[in-house]
Every structure is written in C-alpha cells, then in structure tokens.
Design an enzyme around this catalytic site. Structure first.
Site, PDB file in Angstrom:
ATOM      1  N   GLY B 144       0.826  -1.204   0.000  1.00 32.75           N
ATOM      2  CA  GLY B 144       0.000   0.000   0.000  1.00 32.75           C
ATOM      3  C   GLY B 144       0.860   1.254   0.000  1.00 32.75           C
ATOM      4  N   CYS B 145       0.234   2.367  -0.340  1.00 32.79           N
ATOM      5  CA  CYS B 145       0.986   3.620  -0.459  1.00 32.79           C
ATOM      6  C   CYS B 145       1.422   4.135   0.907  1.00 32.79           C
ATOM      7  CB  CYS B 145       0.157   4.654  -1.210  1.00 32.79           C
ATOM      8  SG  CYS B 145      -1.537   4.846  -0.623  1.00 32.79           S
ATOM      9  N   TYR B 146       0.476   4.291   1.817  1.00 32.60           N
ATOM     10  CA  TYR B 146       0.871   4.742   3.160  1.00 32.60           C
ATOM     11  C   TYR B 146       1.894   3.780   3.778  1.00 32.60           C
ATOM     12  CZ  TYR B 146      -2.902   8.298   3.486  1.00 32.60           C
ATOM     13  OH  TYR B 146      -3.725   9.391   3.321  1.00 32.60           O
ATOM     14  N   THR B 148       4.136   1.915   2.475  1.00 32.67           N
ATOM     15  CA  THR B 148       5.474   2.084   1.893  1.00 32.67           C
ATOM     16  C   THR B 148       6.206   3.254   2.533  1.00 32.67           C
ATOM     17  OG1 THR B 148       4.847   1.095  -0.225  1.00 32.67           O
ATOM     18  CG2 THR B 148       6.714   2.624  -0.251  1.00 32.67           C
ATOM     19  N   SER B 149       5.510   4.380   2.678  1.00 30.55           N
ATOM     20  CA  SER B 149       6.179   5.547   3.259  1.00 30.55           C
ATOM     21  C   SER B 149       6.544   5.302   4.719  1.00 30.55           C
ATOM     22  CB  SER B 149       5.289   6.789   3.129  1.00 30.55           C
ATOM     23  OG  SER B 149       4.187   6.714   4.013  1.00 30.55           O
TER      24      SER B 149
END
Lengths: 336, 336, 336, 336
Positions: B144-146, B148-149
């Site tokens: 997921g995007c969140y 990953t960060s």
C-alpha cells in the site's frame, strides 16, 4: 426585516446566498429547502458555520416568508416560482427559467417546453442595465454568470454605438469549477480538474449564448453575433471574460475609458480599472464587484477584460442586490 | 521482452503504470482491461498520449502475456490473480488482496472473507526490505501507499532496536487526492477538495493499519502499536508521513543519520536527506523515490519525515520495480 | 463609531482586516499605513475593492483614530504601539511583540532585546480564555495563528485536568501559504508551493512554541511539554492542528465531548463538532470560527483536530473580536 | 553517447531537461552550470532526485561535451552560444536569442542590440515545420512556448491557404506559472497566483508576437496579423492556445480535420484529436506532445485549441527532440 426562503440551499449558489444573508441587516433566512437532504442539518451536508434544519419542498410554510430565492435546475425552478406566486410570495430565480423572452427561445436552448411561459415576463435582473424595471416587482430573473460578465463588459460600447455593427464579437471566457455545480462528475473530480484548463461547448453552443445575444441585441438595438468559448479553470470560483470587440477604428483608448468611467460612475459594484490595468479574478473573488479593464490592441480592436465572482455578482450577490432593489433598500445593503 | 497485461488501466495507478511501461526498454504492454470502458480507446476515457483499445476481462488472451498487473478493487483482484495463475501467468497485485498474512487479518480489515486464501503466501513486495523473496516468484503483493512511506521511514530504527519498545508510534500522514481513486464522490469534487485539508479515518481504523503493523512487527520482532492519522491534501499526488517515534534517549542525531545512510547506501530509490533537511512532496513527485528526513525533536523523540509519490513508489513504480526483480532485470530499469 | 487606523495594510492580515472593517457597522477605517507603498492607492498594490491612499508612518494624524491595529514585523510593531500609547490611542497588535510575558522569553524566541518591555503587560487576546481581561484596556496582544488553534483545541481538557500530566503533547499542524507573509520568497513561489506539502521548523524550534507553552502552562497550571511540527499547505489560507494528547485512560469519548460542548456552549466562534466529525479547513475558511473535532484513538490517547482561518480567527477576525470587547460592543459585531 | 552540458540548470526548463536526460539512452549529462548556485549540489537548490555539483560558467571544460543547452536570459544566452562555437561545441538555445531572423527584429522586441548577430542564422527548431534544416547543424534556435502551440495549431491551415488572407487571427493563450520563470516575484507568490487567472501583455505587445508572426508569415507566404492575449493560469505547467481563425466560408469541419490528420500523420508528437474533442492541459502535461482540437464555430470561423506542456514541447522536450535530429537519432529517443 425581509423574511427569506431558499430553495436549493446545498448547491454552491444557494449556500453562498445563505452565508451572505447572515450579514444582511435587513433580511433574515427563515427556512431553506433541500430535496436531497431534507431533515438533515445544513452543517451535516456542507461543512461550515450554517446550521439550520433542511426542509423538503412540500414542508414549507409560505406564510412565513416575503421572498424566495430558487437555486434549482432549470425546469424545476419555474414550477417553484409559480407556486410562490400562487402563495403571494415574491421570487428571485437563479436558474435560467425566467431569463429568456420567449418560450421558443427557451425551448431552443433548454431542449424542453417551458412549464410556465407566463413567468417569462419577469424583468432581467442586471441592475446596472435595468434597475428601473426591478423595483417592487413580484419576480426577477437573476442573470447567468457568464452573461453578467459579458454584458457589463460591453454595455457602454454597445449603447454608445461604438462597436462595428455586423462584426462578430469573440468572447473567450473562463470559469472556476463551482460554476459547474455541486453534483460529482468525472471531469469535476479534483484530480481531473486540478493542473488542468479545458475548453468546453465552444463556438455557439453553450446555453448562455441565447441569453447573451438576447441582451446584447437590446443594448445595441441590432443583431449582435458572438462566438462564445468557455473554459474550465482550476479555481473554486471566479469568471474572466476576455472579449475581442471590433470597434470604430478612429476611437482611441482615452475616449473609450472615459465613456466607461462615466457610464458606471454611480455604480457601486462596477470597477472600471485604470488605463493599463487588466481585470483578473483576484480583483473580484469574494466580492459582488465586476472589474472591467480596457485595452486597445490595435486601431479598431478593443479587448475588454471583465471579471466577476461567479457565485456573487454572477449569482447570489446579484440576487441580494436584486432583492434590495425589489424591496426599496439601498442597493449595497449587506453586500460589503 | 516481458509481455504485460494490465487490469484496471483507467484507474490512476493503472494508467500511471501504462504510461511508465512506455518508457521501459524490456517490457511491453500487450493489452489492457477496463470493465467499465471495454471497447473504447483509452484516449477517449483518459485524455493523454495512450491510445489502445480496451478489453473486457473475458476477452483477454492469456497466452500473449508473461505477467499481469491488477489495479482492481479488493476482492475482485484476488479472483483475477487466481485466473492468471491457472493460466500460468505471473501477477503483481496492486490491491490489498495479497498483502495480509492470514485470512483472519484480511477479514478483520476488509470486512469479507478472502476469496482465495491460498494466494496469501505471496511475498510482500517492498524490495528494500524483502528483495530476496521476490526473485522469480509467481505472485507479488505490491504494498500500500501509506505503508510504503511508513515502513521505509522506520525500518532502520526498528531493525536496529533503537525505538522504545512498547511505546506508541504516531503517524501523521497526508495524501494527494489520487490516493482516493478515480470514481467521482462528493468529497473529491474539485470545489470541496481544493483549498481544503481534511483528516479522515484517524486513530486506529484506516485499513492500512493492519498492513503497517503486520510489517512493523516483523521489522521490530515485537508488537508495535501505532496511531495512524491520514489527511486528504489538495494535490493530485504525493504522500508525506510525519512519524513521531519514541527512541532510546541517549541516541543523538548523527548516530541515527549514519544508521539510515548505511542501511540505504545501496538503495537506488531511497534518498536519506542531509541532516537538517526535511522530506516534502517536491522531493519525490513523478519519481519512484522515497525521501527520508530525520529530526531529533528532543532527547528520546525522533521525527521521521518520509515522502513518496503515491502513484509511483506507492503503487505503479514499485510494481515495475517488483517486475524487474521478478524477471531478473536491473531494478532501476525503466524507472528514471 | 470607532475610528480605526491600520499599520501594515498591504500584508495579508492587514488587508483582510481592512476588508472586514468595511462590513463592521460600528467601526470605520480612517487611514492605513504602508511604508513600502506610501502615496499609492491600495488598489494599485492589492487588486480588489479597497481604494484608499496609503500613508507613511510619519504622516498619520493620531487625533483622528481611537485604536490602531499593527500588522508589522516583530520589533517594529512594539515601537508603533508605544507611539500610539504616547498619543492616547489604543492598540491591538497582530505581531508577536506583546504576547510573551517576560523580556527574557521574548529574547529567547525572537533573538533580540524587546524594545519596549513595559508593553509586555498587555493581556493575551484570546477571548474564549481571557475575556474579562480585555475590556476597556489600552492594548491587547492578538494571539498567533497556530497558538489560537492549539489553545482552543486543548483548553477544556487542560483546565479540567484530564490530560496525563508530564506526558508530551504532539501537535502536527499545517498552514496555508498566507501564514508565511506576502514578501516573495523562493519557497513561496507558486510553482514551488503548489502540488507540494512540506514540513518546516519541526520539533521544538518554531517561534510559536514559546507562546503555545506559556499559555498551555497557565491552562494546566503545570509545565506542559509539546512537540510542534508545522507544515506548509498548498492553500491560500487555513490552519489545521492535529493534536495527539495523552489523557486519563478511563475517559470515554462521550465524557470528553460533553466537556467541550459545555465549556464552549456560549462561545459564538467555537464550533465543537458532532462526535465522529473531524475538523477541516472547509469548516472555517472565510469565517472567524474555530472548529474542533474529537477522536479517541485508543484508551488514553485523544486526537483533537482544530481548524481556523489563519487570517481571521488566527489574525484579523480575532483582532476585530478583541476590538469589540475592548470597546464594549457585542462580540460578534461585524464578524458574520 | 552524446555528451551534454546545461547552462541554467536551476531554472524550470533547465531542470526539466536534466531530468529527462536521465531517461535518454543515448545522451548523458556531463556537467551543469548555475551561476547563482555554483559549488552547491543541485539537490540543495531544487528538491528532487538530481544530485550533481553545479559549476560556474568559467569552470566548464568544453572538451568534455558535444552539445550544450542554454536555459539563460536573453542577451546572456547568445554570448554562451558564441563561446561554445569557438570551442567547437554545438548549441541548442532555449532563450529567444537565436529565434528572430534579423538584428532589427531582435532589437524591436528585446530592447537591446543583439550581441552576436551572426548567430541569427541558426535554424528555427520546430521539427514538424522545419525538420530538414536541423540535421547536423551547429546551432538550433529552440522555439518559444507560446509560438510552438500557435504554429502547430495553425500550420496546416496556413500552408494550405485556407485561412482568410488579411483577416486578423486572435490568439487567446494561457500558461502555467513555470512559464514566468523561477525568480520570486510578487505576482508569482503562491497566494497571489492561486485561485487567480490574469491576463498580461495582451494585444500586440508580448515578445512572442514577433516570433509568432515571423513564422506565420513564412507558413502563409503572406503577412499575418495577430492579436495575442496571454493569461497566467494557476497551474505549474501547460499552455493552451484558443485560436480564432477566419477561414474560407465554404470549408466544412470534415475537410479541415482531414487536412490536419494528413499533415501530421507521421508526426509522433502531434495528436490531432477526434472531431468533437477539444485540447486541454490534461492531454499533454508531462509529455512532449501537442494536442490539437478543431471546432467550426460558424461558417468561416474555425477555433483551434492547441495544448502543450510549456516545459516539454514548449522548451526542454523540444530541445531534446532537436538534439536527436541534430545528431541523427530517431526523433522520439528518450521522449516517452
């Protein structure tokens, strides 16, 4: 105190109207209708400071208001105005339903028969052009947003006969996204509209062409041919019309500027900019003003830049201005 | 040449993927599926340079591709991945369907039973943490995007055991609107999202919490408790996570910075910023990079700022990075 | 009629103040100062409806005004306030010059000696916390924008003693670009700030930390430790503080919500949102309101979301609210 | 491998060029010059993935490069190009210094004498109009951003003689803010440009008029009179020109559309949209494409909408396209 009802308060124009009525010292919002959100509190639907309970149209008490504003889709609005009239309530209609002069014109531009053609005798509520006709009337047709910017930008020139009769006037216009309404659509999605700028309905097809040419014809006392090219801007609000007008070739800018300054000398909401200045959205957003800039591109070709806030001078601010006139109040009441 | 198919190409991640595959010297897009727009050309649906004819899912020829990417809603994606496997085609799934380790965790966070629990053995495709597990596998769960960060921002610290075990890590995150998908919704309307900034699903309720904590637990070899507070930003793309981490109080910034620099020394897509610099969207948008900034707020409290482009390192760029690893290509191929 | 002068009218706060004074029925702007644009008309400097001729500071006639507002840099503001006092004119200072309680605190956070330490006895003008001290006084320290959002978001909890004494409160804040002032700088260039979101001065270094902790200490009657992490948002205006507060673990959300509702029951400008709602910029921009949302992330951890318009409740709106109190007018006069 | 140097790499066009050269398989950036930031690393000046040390102009080693790109102010650029030529290095100039055909024209539009008039024989680098002249030459004048959009939008019509000779062509153009350069200025401040849209230099005064009319004259083999009205858009990048062209009244849209499709059939970077479609920024941003839409407003009046990314097809992408031609590479190399 003028007692006010609003139909369509969850739309952008309806909400802006409710917001500015909070500031109006002589008017008070009694109730507000939203078919889609009836029974909810307005603050549940639109985040912000307004918190009244929304009604369905069939729940309103006509006895409690003196005037209604209709921020409804065309076709629907006329029926509500008709109902208001039957109940002795005045109406200022923000839709297109009262703007055109004939049922035929309405059908041409809106693709259906007018449900109440008798309402088409409502005066066109652009006070700077038509103030006398608005006093004490039962109904007012509140002008369209694009037409307001165009008509105020061109009126002095056409009234004076300084344009080149028979030549086409090109109107390149741009509007913030609130002009497209609040219903979610693909092209209004943030990701599609942001960092974008896109023309739509350009040429002679946008519905406002009918209204623009009808009123230009009256100003010019002649048939005015326009090309109208609207664009969607990545802003919340604001309209700028950049208008290319063939004029008498001997006119210089000083003459034209003087004409505009004189024509609008007593207009509190029209700001004829200094020579050399151009109108921009920043001049007008969150005000009821129209800013007008004048540029002589070459002999015989004037460029008028005319900016308004589409939700104020292009909709709700102008509607309050019309209400003020209708009820005999000073025109700027509640509009600073 | 790797032959590629995309499911869900009209979504933001699917489109970005198709766009970057154009630049990839060793991969080629063979076909693309869009259930909602099957039969149309892609350029009719999304303005831009890509112009292939879209297929329905039941029209694809599995023999013509080596790998598919699935940019589909959770639940649907797993079924497509299963079909690919039956046809001997590899799959990189951009949905959440392959990310969680157990059917129970999936049900908890996604509110329905997993349609193909056997697919949950797919490796978690965050190359910087899990590269060895991704080579030559049939399926990869694209993160997921969140997550990953967050994971790239915290990995060195947790691997090293320098955080305060048992203390809560607070993640204040913000994402551009493309993270919310392409379907028109009221809160994604340009006028609602522009000039706005709004928290949503804050606390411990956003679906990415399950994925974040699952992977943090592995890194820390302990149970990690987080508070996760996402916000919607008025940008098209980009994620910034501002992470408040209780750490061992004797650590100074130079030590922590050195740890991060060393941990990511050979990572082409992780940019540990100089001391004193903070990560921002501008560091990463339109790249596959993750930028990481480190600030010691006071002894024992580190603030990590970690930025990615949600559509690239947070979705499609990472998916191509995973494809490169899966097929034995240099990891940066086609990603500059 | 209160006769008003403004110093620094071409700054964003000064201009907003002039704009709202137009709407105020009991106050009138007599003159406005801009050192950099003295002699010009305001409309030449800021496009818009305000068109008065700007003065230099040494041109003002102190006899013509009852009160001044100072929208000036710190250091400069205090000198102007001192001059006003010598002339018997009241002053509401929008800079930081009157906010801190001691010269030492001022020097610590603003890096220079206070030019007029005798002015530091001005009351802190956050009416919801300090109303009684503001009536009929000669000077008021108008609060900072970030502090206003934080203090209103935390006051009920700290006054009630429901936070966990000694634990750190984490404030993740975000502000629109007008908070950074009107002077052109590289990072405020449209192209740099748009589609960006960037932290700055995070940890315990931003100048507002001194003001925030000074006032939190008074509310809590204890030393409050904060982490403060501001971010620059790609919006013109608005502040949202997302505040992570360790609280007594036995408290439930209903209790906390009831506390806030009761505490702010008579406050016209504080909007405690319904349970489940979160504050956003859309709740407050172009209003003088503070919207407060409450979320219990897990037992013992409350997330407060607190939103204001940085130019209104965070600066000019609050300044008018303070003027209303100073002169005995109803507090909402001219602020709807 | 083509060895490349860039002058002015910290400007928007220079940076974009460096970014795309990273993707180019046959060219490699050897060094980059920034007078204002010499000695710093690029990543310190522009947040992002590029991290080379910047040189001052007097530090470059001419022997290490085959070609330079000059993203410098007019006047300065010519001197750098002259120096490159003395050192046997080719040059592609992104400024206006090589574009005009005569020293007199240069002086008229740029208000100073051309420092190296001998360089004005450089071919005009719009490949779609002028490809043959660009092969193997020592210098190329990279076209302006507005001229590129206008010339590609009008070329087929003027070459074919289908416009109304002698009639004025009206060009209403709009550009994202990066077109105004990176130096901070008041009107480029985020708060001033956001939610704004403003005309500037409208009529016949913008410097690009000289370049546009010079090239239109060649296409039409006649004197073409234009009105040119640029506007500043609240976007980072993108140009849309909406062009009103008087044409032969008997032409219908199908004929015109067929002409454009045929004229550009083999052009990889010109996208003639389907009938009924209009060009928008979304068609082209982050690509080297020009999208062209055609609308017949009424008999004899064509509206051409022509969109490009001002930093790509309007500057750096076109510069790479020119480099590809100059060195005999396939024209699309590195540009997808």
């Amino acid at each position: 105190m003028i007692r006010v009802g609003i139909f369509g308060v969850t739309g952008y124009a309806g909400y802006e109207l409710a917001r500015w009525l909070q500031r109006h010292p002589k008017a008070s919002l009694v109730w507000a209708v939203s078919e889609s959100a009836a029974g909810k509190r307005l603050a549940e639907v639109v985040p912000g400071p307004l918190d009244l309970t929304l009604l369905a149209a069939n729940q309103v008490d006509w006895q409690t208001v003196d005037v209604i504003f209709t921020g409804l889709p065309h076709g629907v609005a006329a029926k509500t105005v008709a109902e208001a009239r039957q109940n002795g309530v005045k109406a200022i209609d923000l839709s297109a339903d009262l703007r055109l002069d004939s049922p035929a014109a309405y059908t041409r531009w809106y693709d259906h028969t007018h449900p109440h053609p008798e309402l088409l005798n409502a005066p066109y509520g652009l006070p700077e052009l038509n103030r006398a006709a608005l006093v004490d009337v039962p109904t007012i047709a509140n002008p369209g947003c694009y037409p307001t910017s165009v008509l105020l930008g061109l009126a002095p020139l056409l009234e004076q006969g300084w344009w080149q009769t028979g030549q086409t006037i090109i109107i390149n216009a741009a509007s913030g996204v609130s002009g497209a309404g609040r219903a979610p659509k693909q092209h209004l999605h943030f990701v599609e509209a942001h960092e974008n700028y896109s023309p739509y309905n350009i040429g002679h097809t946008h519905r406002h062409v009918g209204e623009i040419e009808q009123e230009l014809n009256k100003l010019a006392n002649a048939a005015v041919n326009t090309i109208f090219a609207p664009h969607l801007l990545p802003t919340q609000r604001g309209i700028l019309s950049t208008i290319y007008v063939p004029i008498q070739p001997e006119l210089d800018l000083a003459q034209i500027h003087a004409l505009y300054r004189e024509r609008y000398a007593n207009e509190p909401f029209v700001n004829v900019l200094d020579q050399g200045q151009l109108a921009s959205l920043a001049h007008v957003v969150h005000t009821n003003d129209c800013a007008v800039g004048l540029t002589l591109a070459q002999p015989g070709m004037l460029i008028v830049t005319s900016a308004i806030d589409n939700l104020l001078k292009g909709a709700s601010g102008q509607a309050i201005q019309n209400m003020n006139i209708m009820f005999g109040l000073p025109e700027t009441t509640g509009l600073r």
